[in-house]
Design a protein around this motif. Structure first.
Motif, PDB file in Angstrom:
ATOM      1  N   ASN A 105       0.819  -1.209   0.000  1.00 41.60           N
ATOM      2  CA  ASN A 105       0.000   0.000   0.000  1.00 41.60           C
ATOM      3  C   ASN A 105       0.856   1.264   0.000  1.00 41.60           C
ATOM      4  O   ASN A 105       0.337   2.360   0.002  1.00 41.60           O
ATOM      5  N   GLY A 106       2.185   1.065  -0.021  1.00 43.99           N
ATOM      6  CA  GLY A 106       3.092   2.213  -0.150  1.00 43.99           C
ATOM      7  C   GLY A 106       3.748   2.273  -1.506  1.00 43.99           C
ATOM      8  O   GLY A 106       4.719   2.992  -1.706  1.00 43.99           O
ATOM      9  N   ASP A 107       3.217   1.491  -2.472  1.00 44.20           N
ATOM     10  CA  ASP A 107       3.846   1.372  -3.783  1.00 44.20           C
ATOM     11  C   ASP A 107       3.629   2.629  -4.617  1.00 44.20           C
ATOM     12  O   ASP A 107       2.503   2.967  -4.957  1.00 44.20           O
ATOM     13  N   LYS A 108       4.726   3.319  -4.925  1.00 43.81           N
ATOM     14  CA  LYS A 108       4.653   4.535  -5.737  1.00 43.81           C
ATOM     15  C   LYS A 108       5.273   4.341  -7.120  1.00 43.81           C
ATOM     16  O   LYS A 108       5.389   5.277  -7.888  1.00 43.81           O
ATOM     17  N   HIS A 109       5.717   3.115  -7.431  1.00 41.97           N
ATOM     18  CA  HIS A 109       6.374   2.874  -8.705  1.00 41.97           C
ATOM     19  C   HIS A 109       5.401   3.101  -9.849  1.00 41.97           C
ATOM     20  O   HIS A 109       4.224   2.760  -9.770  1.00 41.97           O
ATOM     21  N   SER A 110       5.926   3.653 -10.929  1.00 41.11           N
ATOM     22  CA  SER A 110       5.073   4.025 -12.061  1.00 41.11           C
ATOM     23  C   SER A 110       4.412   2.815 -12.704  1.00 41.11           C
ATOM     24  O   SER A 110       3.384   2.943 -13.361  1.00 41.11           O
ATOM     25  N   GLY A 111       4.992   1.623 -12.515  1.00 36.22           N
ATOM     26  CA  GLY A 111       4.412   0.438 -13.123  1.00 36.22           C
ATOM     27  C   GLY A 111       3.363  -0.231 -12.268  1.00 36.22           C
ATOM     28  O   GLY A 111       2.726  -1.191 -12.696  1.00 36.22           O
ATOM     29  N   ALA A 112       3.185   0.247 -11.043  1.00 36.98           N
ATOM     30  CA  ALA A 112       2.181  -0.349 -10.161  1.00 36.98           C
ATOM     31  C   ALA A 112       0.789   0.028 -10.647  1.00 36.98           C
ATOM     32  O   ALA A 112       0.583   1.031 -11.314  1.00 36.98           O
TER      33      ALA A 112
ATOM     34  N   ALA B 159     -15.104  -8.759   6.597  1.00 31.57           N
ATOM     35  CA  ALA B 159     -16.196  -8.753   7.572  1.00 31.57           C
ATOM     36  C   ALA B 159     -15.737  -9.282   8.925  1.00 31.57           C
ATOM     37  O   ALA B 159     -16.096  -8.740   9.985  1.00 31.57           O
ATOM     38  N   LEU B 160     -14.938 -10.331   8.914  1.00 31.47           N
ATOM     39  CA  LEU B 160     -14.486 -10.957  10.154  1.00 31.47           C
ATOM     40  C   LEU B 160     -13.517 -10.073  10.937  1.00 31.47           C
ATOM     41  O   LEU B 160     -13.432 -10.169  12.160  1.00 31.47           O
ATOM     42  N   THR B 161     -12.784  -9.235  10.229  1.00 33.14           N
ATOM     43  CA  THR B 161     -11.744  -8.425  10.898  1.00 33.14           C
ATOM     44  C   THR B 161     -12.102  -6.947  10.999  1.00 33.14           C
ATOM     45  O   THR B 161     -11.314  -6.167  11.532  1.00 33.14           O
ATOM     46  N   TYR B 162     -13.263  -6.567  10.509  1.00 30.89           N
ATOM     47  CA  TYR B 162     -13.624  -5.142  10.434  1.00 30.89           C
ATOM     48  C   TYR B 162     -13.581  -4.469  11.804  1.00 30.89           C
ATOM     49  O   TYR B 162     -13.086  -3.352  11.946  1.00 30.89           O
ATOM     50  N   PHE B 163     -14.111  -5.122  12.822  1.00 29.10           N
ATOM     51  CA  PHE B 163     -14.205  -4.503  14.142  1.00 29.10           C
ATOM     52  C   PHE B 163     -13.008  -4.840  15.045  1.00 29.10           C
ATOM     53  O   PHE B 163     -12.998  -4.477  16.217  1.00 29.10           O
TER      54      PHE B 163
ATOM     55  N   PHE C 243      -1.529  -6.519   5.676  1.00 26.09           N
ATOM     56  CA  PHE C 243      -2.076  -7.195   4.498  1.00 26.09           C
ATOM     57  C   PHE C 243      -3.561  -7.523   4.688  1.00 26.09           C
ATOM     58  O   PHE C 243      -4.398  -7.246   3.828  1.00 26.09           O
ATOM     59  N   ILE C 244      -3.912  -8.090   5.836  1.00 25.51           N
ATOM     60  CA  ILE C 244      -5.303  -8.475   6.095  1.00 25.51           C
ATOM     61  C   ILE C 244      -6.203  -7.243   6.193  1.00 25.51           C
ATOM     62  O   ILE C 244      -7.360  -7.266   5.752  1.00 25.51           O
ATOM     63  N   LYS C 245      -5.677  -6.163   6.743  1.00 25.81           N
ATOM     64  CA  LYS C 245      -6.462  -4.941   6.896  1.00 25.81           C
ATOM     65  C   LYS C 245      -6.580  -4.139   5.598  1.00 25.81           C
ATOM     66  O   LYS C 245      -7.391  -3.217   5.508  1.00 25.81           O
ATOM     67  N   SER C 246      -5.792  -4.482   4.590  1.00 25.71           N
ATOM     68  CA  SER C 246      -5.901  -3.774   3.314  1.00 25.71           C
ATOM     69  C   SER C 246      -7.222  -4.144   2.651  1.00 25.71           C
ATOM     70  O   SER C 246      -7.745  -5.245   2.848  1.00 25.71           O
ATOM     71  N   PRO C 247      -7.805  -3.240   1.867  1.00 27.39           N
ATOM     72  CA  PRO C 247      -9.153  -3.484   1.332  1.00 27.39           C
ATOM     73  C   PRO C 247      -9.271  -4.645   0.356  1.00 27.39           C
ATOM     74  O   PRO C 247     -10.342  -5.236   0.223  1.00 27.39           O
ATOM     75  N   ASP C 248      -8.179  -4.977  -0.348  1.00 30.88           N
ATOM     76  CA  ASP C 248      -8.297  -6.035  -1.368  1.00 30.88           C
ATOM     77  C   ASP C 248      -7.109  -6.998  -1.348  1.00 30.88           C
ATOM     78  O   ASP C 248      -6.843  -7.675  -2.341  1.00 30.88           O
ATOM     79  N   GLY C 249      -6.398  -7.078  -0.228  1.00 34.46           N
ATOM     80  CA  GLY C 249      -5.213  -7.929  -0.160  1.00 34.46           C
ATOM     81  C   GLY C 249      -5.507  -9.388  -0.440  1.00 34.46           C
ATOM     82  O   GLY C 249      -4.805 -10.050  -1.224  1.00 34.46           O
TER      83      GLY C 249
END
Length: 273
Positions: free
Chosen positions: A69-76, A185-189, A216-222
């Motif tokens: 989620n910190g990827d700033k590379h132009s190819g990402a 859903a399982l980790t939201y709270f 990774f688990i907390k990322s929206p689409d990991g």
């Protein structure tokens, strides 16, 4: 929590200009493609190599496309990336890094690729691409002297017991999105600090791995990214598709006329691989 896009351990400035050769150890992660999982390993590798050789070692690793989620590379890309896209992405990163070191040191680095799991498959694809480009004189001729394949997944992974189960589950329409939604859903709270403690205790992960897994688990689409790539792996990693330009690397000269030693491919397998 934020995960890093890359990790770079540079040579010490002390006496670096007096050393005769620069080496780039370029690490390609497995799936999930987060380079933070490998940080202690890469750090120890750099320290050990630097202490035992009269050479400059650049140890570098980069997350796969879309995972950090910190990827700033132009190819990402925010789009999901399959195996073919990941190969192109890592290939671009490698050439960028070689160019950066070459420009900074004014010396050509010798390059050793290192790949874990599906990263080993990507490694072999990059060797094949590089050799073809050099033969066609399409690229600046850097010295790719070998590859280290750690627990590689390079043929017929869908035939393994876990591969057969994964193939059946991922064949269900919408399975990657459903699995991602269930995990969310399982980790939201669950607060990140609590989730970190659970992962560290239950999975017995070291601190760095527990932190990375939490992010990774907390990322929206990991989870969706992992499963999307895994589905592609199962369909693409089948027959041995490489020829002399890859398997010949174990016995023939490296990729250019300046080579003085043979290229090598070194495999490390697990007991149950």
């Amino acid at each position: 929590m934020e995960t890093r896009e890359d990790i770079y351990y540079a040579p010490s400035f002390e006496n670096s200009s007096e050393k005769e050769q620069d080496y780039l150890i370029f690490h390609i992660p497995g799936n999930p493609g987060l380079i933070d999982f490998y940080d202690p390993f890469l750090s120890i590798l750099h320290t050990s190599l630097s202490a035992s050789s009269n050479a400059n070692f650049h140890v570098y690793g980069h997350s796969l496309a879309g995972f950090s989620n910190g990827d700033k590379h132009s190819g990402a890309s925010t789009q999901l990336a399959g195996l073919g896209r990941q190969i192109e992405y890592v290939d671009d990163i490698l050439y960028d890094q070689v160019e950066r070191i070459w420009d900074g040191t004014k010396r050509e680095p010798k390059v050793i690729l290192m790949g874990h799991s599906v990263g080993a498959y990507i490694l072999l694809e990059i060797i094949q691409r590089h050799r073809k480009r050099v033969e066609n004189k399409d690229v600046k001729d850097f010295d790719l002297i070998g590859g280290i394949l750690l627990f590689p997944t390079i043929t017929h992974i869908a035939r393994s017991p876990s591969g057969m189960v994964a193939s059946a589950l991922l064949a269900i329409p919408g399975s990657t999105k459903i699995a991602n939604a269930v995990v969310q859903a399982l980790t939201y709270f669950i607060p990140p600090t609590t989730l970190y403690s659970i992962i560290k205790t239950v999975m017995r992960f070291p601190e760095h791995a527990a932190r990375t897994a939490t992010a990774f688990i907390k990322s929206p689409d990991g989870v969706e990214r992992v499963l999307y790539l895994a589905k592609d792996e199962l369909s693409m990693i089948t027959n041995d598709k490489w020829g002399k330009e890859v398997w010949g690397a174990a016995t023939e000269p490296g990729t250019n006329s300046k080579d003085t030693i043979n290229s090598n491919l070194i495999f490390f397998w697990g007991q149950n691989d």
